[in-house]
Design a protein around this motif. Structure first.
Motif, PDB file in Angstrom:
ATOM      1  N   MET A   1      14.654 -11.763   6.777  1.00 48.90           N
ATOM      2  CA  MET A   1      14.258 -10.426   7.216  1.00 48.90           C
ATOM      3  C   MET A   1      14.006  -9.586   5.977  1.00 48.90           C
ATOM      4  SD  MET A   1      16.550  -8.483  10.053  1.00 48.90           S
ATOM      5  CE  MET A   1      15.969  -6.806  10.154  1.00 48.90           C
TER       6      MET A   1
ATOM      7  N   ARG B   1      19.576  -1.989  10.637  1.00 50.44           N
ATOM      8  CA  ARG B   1      20.779  -2.624  11.194  1.00 50.44           C
ATOM      9  C   ARG B   1      20.633  -2.871  12.691  1.00 50.44           C
ATOM     10  NH1 ARG B   1      23.749   0.569   7.574  1.00 50.44           N
ATOM     11  NH2 ARG B   1      23.888   2.205   9.143  1.00 50.44           N
TER      12      ARG B   1
ATOM     13  N   ARG C   1      19.291 -10.716  16.480  1.00 49.11           N
ATOM     14  CA  ARG C   1      20.324 -11.745  16.508  1.00 49.11           C
ATOM     15  C   ARG C   1      20.868 -11.946  17.918  1.00 49.11           C
ATOM     16  NH1 ARG C   1      24.750 -11.620  13.172  1.00 49.11           N
ATOM     17  NH2 ARG C   1      24.544 -13.844  12.879  1.00 49.11           N
TER      18      ARG C   1
ATOM     19  N   ARG D   1      18.139  -5.647  13.380  1.00 47.37           N
ATOM     20  CA  ARG D   1      18.743  -6.934  13.038  1.00 47.37           C
ATOM     21  C   ARG D   1      19.694  -7.372  14.152  1.00 47.37           C
ATOM     22  NH1 ARG D   1      23.436  -8.406  10.428  1.00 47.37           N
ATOM     23  NH2 ARG D   1      23.316 -10.434   9.365  1.00 47.37           N
TER      24      ARG D   1
ATOM     25  N   GLY E   1      18.335 -13.150  11.014  1.00 47.55           N
ATOM     26  CA  GLY E   1      18.683 -11.882  10.371  1.00 47.55           C
ATOM     27  C   GLY E   1      19.294 -12.026   8.990  1.00 47.55           C
TER      28      GLY E   1
ATOM     29  N   ALA F   1      10.243 -10.537  10.121  1.00 47.85           N
ATOM     30  CA  ALA F   1      11.396 -11.316  10.550  1.00 47.85           C
ATOM     31  C   ALA F   1      10.949 -12.747  10.794  1.00 47.85           C
ATOM     32  CB  ALA F   1      11.980 -10.723  11.823  1.00 47.85           C
TER      33      ALA F   1
ATOM     34  N   MET G   1      19.304 -11.655   5.524  1.00 47.18           N
ATOM     35  CA  MET G   1      18.464 -10.935   4.580  1.00 47.18           C
ATOM     36  C   MET G   1      18.500 -11.552   3.191  1.00 47.18           C
ATOM     37  SD  MET G   1      18.795  -7.018   5.984  1.00 47.18           S
ATOM     38  CE  MET G   1      17.187  -6.454   5.457  1.00 47.18           C
TER      39      MET G   1
END
Lengths: 100, 499
Positions: B206, B185, B192, B188, B199, B23, B201
């Motif tokens: 990430m 999920r 956040r 993430r 986050g 990340a 992607m």
């Protein structure tokens, strides 16, 4: 601890240093001498002694999260960054094609 | 749905999954230099002499990157290591000017933690499940190579070189593609909430390395795993697990062995393939970076990190259910994304203060509006809607009028449509467009009297026990009032009059 010719060749290859078999051969006793010398440290009893990371008491200093606060360690200096590149085109470094 | 298994010719197999998520830490400057981390700059413009590994340059860590890693660790209830250290991971590649990546192998900044993936009956996750997190360490990102710009050369852009990453390493605690997806999920979402990673992607903020192995159902030994690198969406993570599990079962049942190897995912075909790499590519010869002293964190610093943590997804969801009285479903939907709960909480505060009631009294109404009514209208209007007009104030005043019975649910929608198209004030729209329901008992009573007088036969039948006729009277009254009567008032007056 000691190394043989094969290990020397491997270390050279990992470090991207081109060495002939003869050179590797020659390096074996040299490296083993150094290893022997370092190994003498093992004779000292360090029970209860904290590992030392610096000879004077010192702590890691940190920087503030500011962009280009000091020009010497900031960005926006592409010409300097690319100045020594054997090939630079369109703002990129050019290197021999490497692709998986 | 039962446990996820793969049916093979020789029996049932189960899959074991561990994830390493990289990340990008949200910061202005890079981990060890003052160059910018901004996405999308001209090539090599966000590169300092430190990032380009010029001789004599020394790395100095960015406090913000360390702070964000610590806060992330706290958010996953992890042990924070007051003493950590940076190591050099040595390898040669054209995107790595230093010849080594500064990382943390031996003493990571964050130790053992965990997160909870949410129950999802449909996806085969019957109950909440705790997934262990082994560690988080901080490290440098590499540069970017472009292979298709020149016939014989690759181009190197070092803008990403030295950007701070957190590597978040899970335990091999996941046993289905759905669990792996749910983990990404949830992680993430936490990142956040904390604000330590955006986050994103698609932009590569990430990405996950997916470790997969299979074993016969009931075996306790782990099988040999493969690692599929740089998977950049939740869906792809799930596809990798599905494909790799099936492939490994086929290999094993054909009498082969799974090699511990690094693989690449091809999103086009949904398959993975082996990365061609040299045998000794993984001999990284880690050693402590002599340019960097150990990182020692003071109590004040840790205290500040802890104090700056926001309410996290699980706690927020529990509060929405316990204190605001929302349903499990609504609470989950509202707390999944930062933007969603921020909009909801703004609207809730504005509505509650407008109506002058505690938040819990209007929470359900606001939740339904925020989750289904408003998004439905915005979606149906498409291009016609200007989402900027959907301010918390405007929506709160619509909900306020609805709660007071001044407008009906249908009128609330019509008013919101006009707000979205024009940005006009809801009260003004209600007045000007006649979108108000009549709560004036006098007017409604007059209409009802007339209807009852014109339908004496039906009144008799109703009084004789034909209860269903009540709906007829309501319908007639609404018709007479052109649909603008407040249904609650109509019901009340009818009940009184029909005795």
């Amino acid at each position: 601890m000691s190394v043989d010719t094969k290990q020397v060749a491997k270390i050279a290859s990992l470090a991207r240093i081109a060495m002939s078999d003869a050179e590797c051969e020659k390096m074996v006793p040299e490296l083993n001498n150094i290893l022997d010398w370092v190994e003498q440290l093992g004779e000292v009893d360090v029970t209860g002694v904290e590992p030392m990371t610096a000879v004077i008491p010192n702590t890691l200093r940190m920087r503030d999260d500011v962009v280009n606060a000091d020009p010497k360690t900031g960005g926006d200096r592409r010409e300097d960054v690319l100045a020594n590149a054997p090939v630079a085109e369109h703002g990129f470094f050019g290197v021999p094609k490497v692709i998986e | 749905m039962s446990k996820y298994t793969i049916q093979g010719a020789t029996g049932e197999w189960e899959v074991v999954i561990g994830l390493e998520v990289h990340a990008q830490v949200t910061s202005n400057a890079k981990l060890f230099s003052g160059a910018s981390t901004a996405f999308g700059a001209e090539p090599n413009c966000n590169v300092s002499l430190v990032d380009a590994a010029m001789p004599g340059m020394l790395p100095v860590p960015n406090r913000e990157c360390i702070r964000q890693a610590v806060r992330t660790g706290m958010a996953i209830k992890a042990q924070i290591n007051k003493y950590s250290r940076f190591d050099r991971k040595n390898y040669f590649y054209a995107d790595l000017p230093q010849g080594y990546q500064i990382s943390q192998l031996y003493h990571p900044i964050v130790g053992e933690g965990q997160l909870v993936i949410d129950a999802d009956e449909k996806a085969g996750i019957p109950e909440d499940k705790v997934i262990g997190i082994e560690r988080i360490h901080v490290e440098q990102d590499a540069g970017k190579l472009m292979h298709d710009q020149h016939p014989t050369m690759s181009y190197v852009d070092l803008n990403r070189s030295g950007v701070a990453l957190m590597e978040i390493v899970s335990r091999p605690d996941m046993t289905s593609p759905a669990e792996a997806g749910a983990y990404v999920r949830k992680l993430r979402s936490i990142l956040r909430y904390v604000g330590s990673c955006d986050g994103n992607m698609e932009e590569g903020s990430m990405r996950a390395d997916v470790n997969v192995s299979v074993r016969k159902v009931g075996d306790s030994e782990l099988g040999t795993r493969t690692e599929t690198k740089n998977v950049n969406s939740v869906r792809f993570v799930q596809q990798v697990v599905e494909y790799e599990a099936r492939r490994q079962v086929d290999v094993l049942e054909d009498g082969g062995t799974v090699d511990q190897e690094t693989r690449l995912f091809d999103p086009g075909t949904g398959t993975t393939r082996i990365m061609r790499s040299k045998e000794d590519a993984h001999d990284y010869r880690y050693f402590p970076d002599p340019d960097l002293l150990p990182l020692e964190l003071e109590d004040d610093f840790l205290e500040e990190c802890r104090a700056s943590l926001p309410e996290l997804p699980d706690a927020k969801r529990a509060r929405y259910i316990d204190e605001l009285g929302l349903t499990e479903y609504n609470a989950r939907e509202l707390t999944a994304e930062v933007e969603t709960f921020a909009r909801f909480e703004n609207l809730l505060a504005a509505t509650a203060s407008g109506i002058g009631k505690p938040e819990k009294d209007v929470a359900t109404q606001v939740a339904n509006w925020a989750l289904s009514v408003a998004p439905g209208i915005i979606k149906s209007l498409g291009e016609e809607a200007n989402p900027a007009h959907a301010t918390a104030e405007a929506q709160a005043s619509i909900l306020d009028m609805q709660a007071k019975g001044e407008i009906s649910g249908g009128q609330a929608k019509e008013i919101f449509e006009i707000v979205l198209k024009t940005g006009r004030e809801p009260e003004e729209i209600a007045e000007a467009e006649g979108l108000k329901q009549v709560s004036d008992t006098g007017a409604i009573e007059a209409a009802i009297d007339e209807i009852l007088a014109n339908n004496e036969d039906k009144v008799e039948q109703y009084k004789g026990g034909k209860d269903k006729l009540f709906g007829f009277f309501v319908g007639q009254t609404m018709k007479a009032m052109q649909g603008k009567a407040n249904p609650a008032v109509v019901n009340q007056i009818l009940k009184d009059k029909l005795g």
